[in-house]
Structures are given as C-alpha cells and as structure tokens.
Design a protein around this motif. Structure first.
Motif, PDB file in Angstrom:
ATOM      1  N   UNK A 105      78.721  -5.071  61.951  1.00 12.30           N
ATOM      2  CA  UNK A 105      79.693  -6.136  61.934  1.00 12.30           C
ATOM      3  C   UNK A 105      80.524  -5.900  63.463  1.00 12.30           C
ATOM      4  N   UNK A 106      80.911  -7.321  64.042  1.00 19.49           N
ATOM      5  CA  UNK A 106      81.609  -7.145  65.327  1.00 19.49           C
ATOM      6  C   UNK A 106      83.140  -6.703  64.829  1.00 19.49           C
ATOM      7  N   UNK A 107      83.713  -5.950  65.887  1.00 18.73           N
ATOM      8  CA  UNK A 107      85.146  -5.564  65.861  1.00 18.73           C
ATOM      9  C   UNK A 107      85.315  -5.060  64.463  1.00 18.73           C
ATOM     10  N   UNK A 108      84.609  -3.919  64.345  1.00 18.90           N
ATOM     11  CA  UNK A 108      84.479  -2.857  63.325  1.00 18.90           C
ATOM     12  C   UNK A 108      84.141  -1.682  63.772  1.00 18.90           C
ATOM     13  N   UNK A 109      84.287  -0.630  62.970  1.00 19.44           N
ATOM     14  CA  UNK A 109      84.048   0.802  63.312  1.00 19.44           C
ATOM     15  C   UNK A 109      82.665   1.002  64.049  1.00 19.44           C
ATOM     16  N   UNK A 110      82.612   1.296  65.439  1.00 22.75           N
ATOM     17  CA  UNK A 110      81.546   1.495  66.088  1.00 22.75           C
ATOM     18  C   UNK A 110      80.828   2.998  66.094  1.00 22.75           C
ATOM     19  N   UNK A 111      81.790   3.981  65.612  1.00 20.71           N
ATOM     20  CA  UNK A 111      81.538   5.291  65.849  1.00 20.71           C
ATOM     21  C   UNK A 111      79.987   5.732  65.022  1.00 20.71           C
ATOM     22  N   UNK A 115      88.289   6.557  39.063  1.00 18.06           N
ATOM     23  CA  UNK A 115      86.995   7.152  39.299  1.00 18.06           C
ATOM     24  C   UNK A 115      87.020   7.204  40.938  1.00 18.06           C
ATOM     25  N   UNK A 116      86.527   8.258  41.371  1.00 20.56           N
ATOM     26  CA  UNK A 116      86.242   8.358  42.887  1.00 20.56           C
ATOM     27  C   UNK A 116      84.765   8.675  42.906  1.00 20.56           C
ATOM     28  N   UNK A 117      84.019   7.977  43.707  1.00 20.30           N
ATOM     29  CA  UNK A 117      82.765   7.872  43.914  1.00 20.30           C
ATOM     30  C   UNK A 117      82.380   8.920  45.095  1.00 20.30           C
ATOM     31  N   UNK A 118      82.688   8.609  46.201  1.00 22.60           N
ATOM     32  CA  UNK A 118      82.427   9.533  47.284  1.00 22.60           C
ATOM     33  C   UNK A 118      83.183   9.081  48.521  1.00 22.60           C
ATOM     34  N   UNK A 119      83.106   9.815  49.652  1.00 22.92           N
ATOM     35  CA  UNK A 119      83.805   9.411  50.757  1.00 22.92           C
ATOM     36  C   UNK A 119      82.907   9.740  51.958  1.00 22.92           C
ATOM     37  N   UNK A 120      82.687   8.800  53.065  1.00 20.59           N
ATOM     38  CA  UNK A 120      81.992   9.268  53.976  1.00 20.59           C
ATOM     39  C   UNK A 120      82.426   7.959  55.386  1.00 20.59           C
ATOM     40  N   UNK A 121      82.285   8.442  56.608  1.00 21.04           N
ATOM     41  CA  UNK A 121      82.427   7.776  57.771  1.00 21.04           C
ATOM     42  C   UNK A 121      82.353   6.128  57.518  1.00 21.04           C
ATOM     43  N   UNK A 122      83.720   5.432  57.389  1.00 17.54           N
ATOM     44  CA  UNK A 122      83.833   4.200  57.169  1.00 17.54           C
ATOM     45  C   UNK A 122      85.145   3.631  57.619  1.00 17.54           C
ATOM     46  N   UNK A 123      85.228   2.435  57.987  1.00 16.08           N
ATOM     47  CA  UNK A 123      86.593   1.849  58.152  1.00 16.08           C
ATOM     48  C   UNK A 123      87.665   2.608  59.119  1.00 16.08           C
TER      49      UNK A 123
END
Length: 483
Positions: free
Chosen positions: A368-374, A193-201
C-alpha cells in the motif's frame, strides 16, 4: 436529553443556565450536525475540528465541546483536555450506556483478529447465544450484516449501533488506531484478547514500543471482574501478561512461561489439574489458525461453554470471507485469497498453503502506498523463500504516483527474482493462465476489500477478478463448443 444529564456525570462544570439546554444528537463532523446537536471539535492529523465550529453552529449546533481556549463562540462552549475521550463518554451516555447488560469481548493484535472473532461467534451461536460482530470484514447486529469501513468505527457510530443491538454478546475487533483515537472510550469489556504483535503500522505509531502500548491500552478497559486471554508465544505477550497482572485481572495465558494452556499440534492442553486436552481441528489450515482457535476456545471455556460443544463448533466452522478463502481453478489448480499483509502473516499463509502439497506456489502481492515501507523487503524475502513464483503488483496506491510505486517494486528486486506486473488484475490473470494441475495461486493483501484504483479488467476485488476469469473461460468454452 438535557445537557446536564450528559455533562455532569463527567465531572465537568457548566452554568446553571446551560444545564437545561436540550440535546438531540451529537457529531464530530460539522456536515453531520443538525438542530440542537452537540458538536465536538477534535484536532486531527489532517484537519482541526475547531476550524469548523462556525459551520457546525450554522447547521444547528447548540453546544460546542473543544480543547482550545475560545470565547464568544455564540453557543455554550465547554473546554476539555481531551475532546476524543469526551466524545466517547458523551456518546455512551447519550445512547443509554448500550453495553451495560451485554457480554463485551474485545480482540486486538496485528494478525488473527478477524478469524478469531468469527470462530468465537460461531462457537457461541452454535450453543444458542446471539452475537453481534464489529470488525474489518463486516458488522453484524441482530443477525443483519452491513459493510464495515473501519476495523473500529468512531465512538458516535459505535454507540449508535450498539443501542440498536439486542444480541447477548458483542465481539469487537479493536485496532491500535481505534485505541489511540479513543474510539472505544466509555466501553468496558468482560474479556480482552491479544493475538500477537509484529512490525506493522509504524508509519502511524513510529516505534514498536508505541505500537505495543496502543494494543496494551485495551486491557485497561476491562471490567473489575474482566478476563484477559493472551497469546504469549513472544516477548510482547509475556510483557502484556505482566502488565495485566498489575491491574489485578485474571489472565488466561496461551503458551509462553507458566501458561494456562499450551497448543500442541492440533490440541489445546489445559495445564490446570487435572491436565486435559481438547481438539482444535477445523477447516482452517496452518499454525496461525491453531493459535486463533486456541484463543477462541479458551475464551469460550471462560464463558462456561462445554468443551465438547466447542470442539464440535470448530470442526463445523466454515471459515472467514477473504481469509484463506479457496477457489477452484479449471485446470486443477487452487486459488487462495487472504488478507495477509505482514512478514509473519506471509510466512504463516505460505506454510499453510504448503500443507496442500502443491506442485508450485505462485504468490501475488503488493504494498500500500504511503504506508510502512520498512517491512517491504522482509515480505519479499519470505515470499521468495516459501513460493516458487513471486509476482509483485499494486495494492492501494493511496495517492502515491504509479510511476513511484513501480520504481519501489523494482528497487525491492534488484536481482530480478520476481515478476513485476503493476496492474493487479493482469497479475492475477497472468498467474491464472500459467496455472497447471495441483498449483496454488496465493493472492494476499486485500482479502474481500474492493480496489481503490482502477485496473485493466472490469473487476472490483481479487475475488471478483477470479470469478471474472473463470466466467470468461466458461463463456469462451461455450463459444468453441457451439462452432
């Protein structure tokens, strides 16, 4: 178990002398190695397992598998091109191919994995089908719940747990990290199953294309007669449908171009003749939860569950811990705790909150620190657009100095439109004390997760903080009444 039994099925040649080596376990962490274990040396982002081969042998390793060209290891050494994949394949064989007689369902996507998995588990169990669940909130096997430390656990632990599972169906959240790191290698799925995809990780994957390719790879693990259930309301879903078609697998498509089903208000409409509609009503509010329900519903239909039973199950679905979880406030306000931590997730959760017709929405969140800042700026903008009060606070710092995170929060709000309270528990307390009748306090980012950092109030999570504030007020009221 003989080494030959574990290695020969992988097409790996070993000497006749090594074939009879007795294997009693396997590990990729040298500290977990015991006598007669295989140690698999995995090169990682932080450390390289090859550096710990000597420690593993001292702890009892009788065979080592690795990627480097090594000699004079001291025990049989098997060189492979990909140690992570080999670990998964060996683990599957060692634990007796524990999924071969089970219905395996894998769920991937940025948002909605947990809610979809819980919905589907509830539907199946409502008709008497036992389900195991592997996910970010908890792991449930044979009806017994245990804490989850990763969305998708490592291949050894995963196969070891599956070997104890007597449930007919296994529902598994499969993260992009888990796929890149081959944690499900050796498993085969009946439904993906695929739910969605967006800017993350993107701190990990670097680009959206790489992120998509990681998610896409789950569908390569479908069984020959496996089915893909895909939410196609974006171009990512359309691309995934096209990819799965090249694999010659059946695709159940939700929304998009030429779909199998369409979501319209609270209905799932089947476009196959004859056209039929099904109710998606549940206690879970919001467009995003209708999409989650549509995925669970269509998957259940593919497993030959009666649609009337699915409808009844969705209506009785009680929700997911830490996912749009509601708490009453003594002043007549309502608190919502949710795991939302992306721009679209913020939009969905705040739109769902607006359906309650609140006087005000007070939104509390951090990064969260040290994670995706964009993604941070767009998250703040959505919060400001869809709530009356935006409170920025800390999430897990992950080693980032608190002073740096405070600077980051201030830089995100140059016009001072937000309230910045770094201490997460004090941010919640501030909103709690300001809340009035018919207000909504929406706390996002953590869900049921415990805090990694220490804060002023003696609490371990957002939910614990709400209970603490409520109990403190109750004690205070009892004190005043006794005077």
């Amino acid at each position: 178990m003989k080494l030959e039994t574990l290695i020969k099925p992988l097409g790996i040649h070993i000497s006749q002398e090594d074939e009879s080596v007795e294997i009693q376990g396997l590990a990729f962490n040298s500290s977990e190695v015991e006598k007669n274990f295989i140690f698999v040396a995995i090169p990682g982002a932080q450390t390289d397992g090859h550096m710990y081969i000597e420690d593993a042998i001292l702890n009892g390793a009788c065979v080592v598998i690795g990627e480097e060209n090594l000699t004079s290891v001291g025990v049989p050494y098997i060189r492979v091109p990909d140690a992570r994949k080999t670990l998964g394949l060996v683990a599957q064989i060692f634990y007796g191919n524990p999924t071969q007689h089970k219905i395996m369902i894998g769920i991937t996507g940025t948002n909605g994995k947990t809610t979809t998995s819980f919905m589907l588990k509830h539907i199946l169990e409502s008709v008497g089908i036992s389900c195991a669940l592997f996910g970010s909130v908890s792991t449930i096997i044979n009806g017994v719940e245990q804490e989850s430390y990763h969305t998708t656990t490592d291949a050894v632990t995963l196969n070891k747990l599956l070997a104890t599972c007597h449930d007919r169906v296994v529902i598994m959240e499969v993260s992009s990290h888990g796929l890149v790191q081959s944690r499900v290698e050796g498993l085969r799925f009946d439904v993906c199953i695929f739910t969605n995809l967006e800017h993350e990780h993107l701190d990990y994957h670097k680009t959206m294309e790489s992120y998509f390719e990681a998610k896409q790879s789950l569908f390569e693990y479908l069984k020959p007669n496996g089915i893909a259930v895909i939410n196609s309301n974006t171009s990512w879903g359309e691309r995934l449908c096209a990819f799965v078609n090249t694999l010659n697998k059946e695709v159940i498509k939700i929304n998009g171009t030429n779909p199998t089903y369409m979501v319209n208000d609270e209905e799932l409409i089947s476009l196959d003749a004859p056209i039929q509609s099904y109710s998606l009503k549940s206690r879970m509010k919001g467009k995003h939860n209708l999409e989650n329900a549509s995925l669970a519903f269509s998957t259940a239909i593919s497993l030959n569950i009666d649609p009337l039973n699915i409808e009844r199950a969705l209506e009785s679905f009680g929700g997911v811990p830490g996912r749009f979880e509601l708490f009453e406030h003594p002043a007549g306000a309502t608190c919502i705790v949710d795991y939302a931590h992306t721009t679209n997730a913020f939009s969905h959760i705040l739109e769902a909150a607006r359906l309650y017709n609140p006087q005000r929405i007070i939104h509390i969140f951090g990064f969260r620190g040290d994670r995706d800042v964009q993604k941070r700026k767009s998250m703040v903008e959505v919060s400001l657009e869809k709530s009356e009060t935006c409170i920025l606070t800390f999430d897990d710092l992950n080693g980032v100095p608190s002073e740096q995170m405070i600077r980051d929060l201030n830089e995100l709000d140059p016009m001072n439109r937000c309230i910045i309270i770094p201490d997460r528990t004090l941010a919640i307390q501030y909103a709690w004390e300001k809340a009035q009748n018919n207000d909504l306090i929406v706390i996002t980012g953590k869900g049921i997760e415990n805090y990694q950092n220490s804060f002023s109030l003696p609490t371990a999570s957002d939910i614990h903080t709400l209970h603490y504030l409520n109990d403190s007020l109750a004690i205070q009221n009892e004190h005043y009444q006794s005077l």
